[in-house]
Write an enzyme that holds these catalytic residues in place. Sequence first.
Site, PDB file in Angstrom:
ATOM      1  N   LYS A 208      33.085  32.588  28.705  1.00 48.63           N
ATOM      2  CA  LYS A 208      33.555  33.699  28.473  1.00 48.63           C
ATOM      3  C   LYS A 208      34.757  33.629  26.919  1.00 48.63           C
ATOM      4  O   LYS A 208      35.532  32.836  26.743  1.00 48.63           O
ATOM      5  CB  LYS A 208      34.910  33.925  29.656  1.00 48.63           C
ATOM      6  CG  LYS A 208      35.691  35.164  29.387  1.00 48.63           C
ATOM      7  CD  LYS A 208      36.592  35.599  30.593  1.00 48.63           C
ATOM      8  CE  LYS A 208      37.306  36.587  30.664  1.00 48.63           C
ATOM      9  NZ  LYS A 208      38.162  36.877  31.547  1.00 48.63           N
ATOM     10  N   ARG A 218      41.695  46.399  30.101  1.00 49.39           N
ATOM     11  CA  ARG A 218      43.120  45.819  30.383  1.00 49.39           C
ATOM     12  C   ARG A 218      44.115  47.376  30.427  1.00 49.39           C
ATOM     13  O   ARG A 218      44.892  47.118  31.156  1.00 49.39           O
ATOM     14  CB  ARG A 218      43.454  45.108  29.212  1.00 49.39           C
ATOM     15  CG  ARG A 218      42.962  43.488  29.141  1.00 49.39           C
ATOM     16  CD  ARG A 218      43.143  42.902  27.881  1.00 49.39           C
ATOM     17  NE  ARG A 218      42.379  41.801  27.851  1.00 49.39           N
ATOM     18  CZ  ARG A 218      42.407  40.939  27.019  1.00 49.39           C
ATOM     19  NH1 ARG A 218      42.993  41.114  25.719  1.00 49.39           N
ATOM     20  NH2 ARG A 218      41.763  39.713  26.803  1.00 49.39           N
ATOM     21  N   LYS A 230      44.561  35.391  24.351  1.00 50.13           N
ATOM     22  CA  LYS A 230      44.053  34.615  24.936  1.00 50.13           C
ATOM     23  C   LYS A 230      43.095  33.474  24.497  1.00 50.13           C
ATOM     24  O   LYS A 230      42.255  32.940  25.005  1.00 50.13           O
ATOM     25  CB  LYS A 230      43.037  35.205  25.934  1.00 50.13           C
ATOM     26  CG  LYS A 230      44.036  36.148  26.931  1.00 50.13           C
ATOM     27  CD  LYS A 230      43.139  36.937  28.053  1.00 50.13           C
ATOM     28  CE  LYS A 230      44.186  37.860  29.050  1.00 50.13           C
ATOM     29  NZ  LYS A 230      43.577  38.504  30.116  1.00 50.13           N
ATOM     30  N   LYS A 261      29.964  36.303  29.148  1.00 48.90           N
ATOM     31  CA  LYS A 261      30.806  37.514  28.957  1.00 48.90           C
ATOM     32  C   LYS A 261      31.488  37.596  27.512  1.00 48.90           C
ATOM     33  O   LYS A 261      32.020  36.400  27.084  1.00 48.90           O
ATOM     34  CB  LYS A 261      31.666  37.366  29.990  1.00 48.90           C
ATOM     35  CG  LYS A 261      32.547  38.528  30.042  1.00 48.90           C
ATOM     36  CD  LYS A 261      33.784  38.388  31.177  1.00 48.90           C
ATOM     37  CE  LYS A 261      34.754  39.653  31.246  1.00 48.90           C
ATOM     38  NZ  LYS A 261      35.767  39.476  31.758  1.00 48.90           N
ATOM     39  N   SER A 287      34.012  46.217  29.812  1.00 45.75           N
ATOM     40  CA  SER A 287      34.407  47.641  29.651  1.00 45.75           C
ATOM     41  C   SER A 287      34.217  48.276  28.400  1.00 45.75           C
ATOM     42  O   SER A 287      33.748  49.650  28.049  1.00 45.75           O
ATOM     43  CB  SER A 287      35.721  47.514  29.927  1.00 45.75           C
ATOM     44  OG  SER A 287      36.524  46.754  29.188  1.00 45.75           O
ATOM     45  N   TYR A 326      29.394  48.618  34.655  1.00 42.35           N
ATOM     46  CA  TYR A 326      30.164  49.867  35.201  1.00 42.35           C
ATOM     47  C   TYR A 326      28.817  50.849  35.291  1.00 42.35           C
ATOM     48  O   TYR A 326      29.196  51.814  35.952  1.00 42.35           O
ATOM     49  CB  TYR A 326      31.169  50.278  34.378  1.00 42.35           C
ATOM     50  CG  TYR A 326      32.223  49.159  34.279  1.00 42.35           C
ATOM     51  CD1 TYR A 326      33.216  48.960  35.166  1.00 42.35           C
ATOM     52  CD2 TYR A 326      32.023  47.989  33.129  1.00 42.35           C
ATOM     53  CE1 TYR A 326      33.896  47.862  35.168  1.00 42.35           C
ATOM     54  CE2 TYR A 326      33.070  47.340  32.975  1.00 42.35           C
ATOM     55  CZ  TYR A 326      34.015  46.923  34.221  1.00 42.35           C
ATOM     56  OH  TYR A 326      35.054  45.986  34.212  1.00 42.35           O
TER      57      TYR A 326
HETATM   58  C1  PBG Z   1      40.731  38.769  33.266  1.00 42.51           C
HETATM   59  C2  PBG Z   1      39.296  39.518  33.265  1.00 42.51           C
HETATM   60  C3  PBG Z   1      39.067  40.252  31.965  1.00 42.51           C
HETATM   61  C4  PBG Z   1      37.805  40.938  32.410  1.00 42.51           C
HETATM   62  C5  PBG Z   1      37.464  40.606  33.741  1.00 42.51           C
HETATM   63  N1  PBG Z   1      38.528  39.292  34.303  1.00 42.51           N
HETATM   64  C6  PBG Z   1      39.999  40.513  30.958  1.00 42.51           C
HETATM   65  C7  PBG Z   1      40.599  39.521  30.250  1.00 42.51           C
HETATM   66  O1  PBG Z   1      40.151  38.329  30.211  1.00 42.51           O
HETATM   67  O2  PBG Z   1      41.552  39.963  29.432  1.00 42.51           O
HETATM   68  C8  PBG Z   1      37.341  41.986  31.371  1.00 42.51           C
HETATM   69  C9  PBG Z   1      36.145  42.602  32.268  1.00 42.51           C
HETATM   70  C10 PBG Z   1      35.788  44.102  31.161  1.00 42.51           C
HETATM   71  O3  PBG Z   1      36.077  44.155  30.037  1.00 42.51           O
HETATM   72  O4  PBG Z   1      35.105  44.735  31.623  1.00 42.51           O
HETATM   73  N2  PBG Z   1      40.590  37.669  33.809  1.00 42.51           N
END
Ligand code: PBG
Length: 337
Positions: A208, A218, A230, A261, A287, A326
């Site tokens: 990730k 978010r 992060k 991801k 997203s 989505y």
């Molecule tokens: C957080 C989490 C995130 C997403 C899934 N779980 C965002 C992040 O790490 O800030 C993002 C999913 C998306 O953008 O569709 N644990």
Amino acid sequence: MSPSNTNADNRLPLTKRPRRLRRNPSIRSLVSETKLSVDDLIYPMFVMEGENQRVEIVSMPNCYRYSLDLLLVEIAELYTLGVKAVALFPVVSESKKDDNGTESYNPEGLAQQAVRAIKAQTPGTIVITDVALDPFTTHGHDGVIDEHGVILNDETVEILVKMAVSQAQAGCDMVAPSDMMDGRIGAIRQGLDAHGFTDVAIMAYSAKYASAYYGPFRDALDSAPKFGDKKTYQMDPANAREALTEIELDIAEGADIVMVKPALAYLDIIHQVKANCNVPVAAYNVSGEYSMIKAAAQLGWIDEQKIVMETLLSIKRAGADLILTYFAKDVALILKK
Ligand code: PBG
């Protein structure tokens, strides 16, 4: 004069003519290497408190936060459309957040309630719960922090284990740790097994990346970090070999499915992960990837349906066995036609 393709004198000396297998739709479908199926899709969904609520996410057109009653209606419809797996994300009100995200393992928490209700109504739906603290912490990070704002790994993992166990107690089929703490897959596996949940699977967010593509998500959860970023736990977009290390660790610790991801800017990673492991590989079409297509389509600049199908196909072709997207419901409706 005869047409050139029947005129022996003018024929090019070609023994290989790839166009032979592109002549019509039947031939093309016979030899197509990759197929998109609703069987491989997981639909991420947002659940909120209240009743009879369906609130569109501004930066994610046609994506909603649902109160549990309406979420159940949607999930029943999805099941009849063939979308049989959902990834649940709770929208937690500010009053329930604290520094350590303790609401995450409340047996009466929103996610736990949602899991119980979904499994009671539509037992065939695979319910996948997110394991990470960011929706539950006041500071918006995926882990607990010390007085200097440093994310504490092992302290966080202890809470993640409690969270995963409480989700399993609620009846989820699979837990999906998305936090990127070291050692959490092994700890969660042990915790689940110790509580008798040997059949609850782990889909690990293994590779990730620290990505700007999570912005709209978010917004949906109101979970943007209140300070910093992060990058001390999510991966550097510059790194590919490191993804293979993360995958190896997670599989060794007990991951049943590994994930890359985001998906689109990381198709090379998906490809390498697929070539280097033997467990199912998931990719998260996140997203920001969704919102970019939606925005261009709203402006009339692209053909949304065609772009969606081509995009998801590219993720499969790169090597993904499963796709979190989505667009899952849209694809189900398109494929039904
Ligand atoms: C957080 C989490 C995130 C997403 C899934 N779980 C965002 C992040 O790490 O800030 C993002 C999913 C998306 O953008 O569709 N644990």
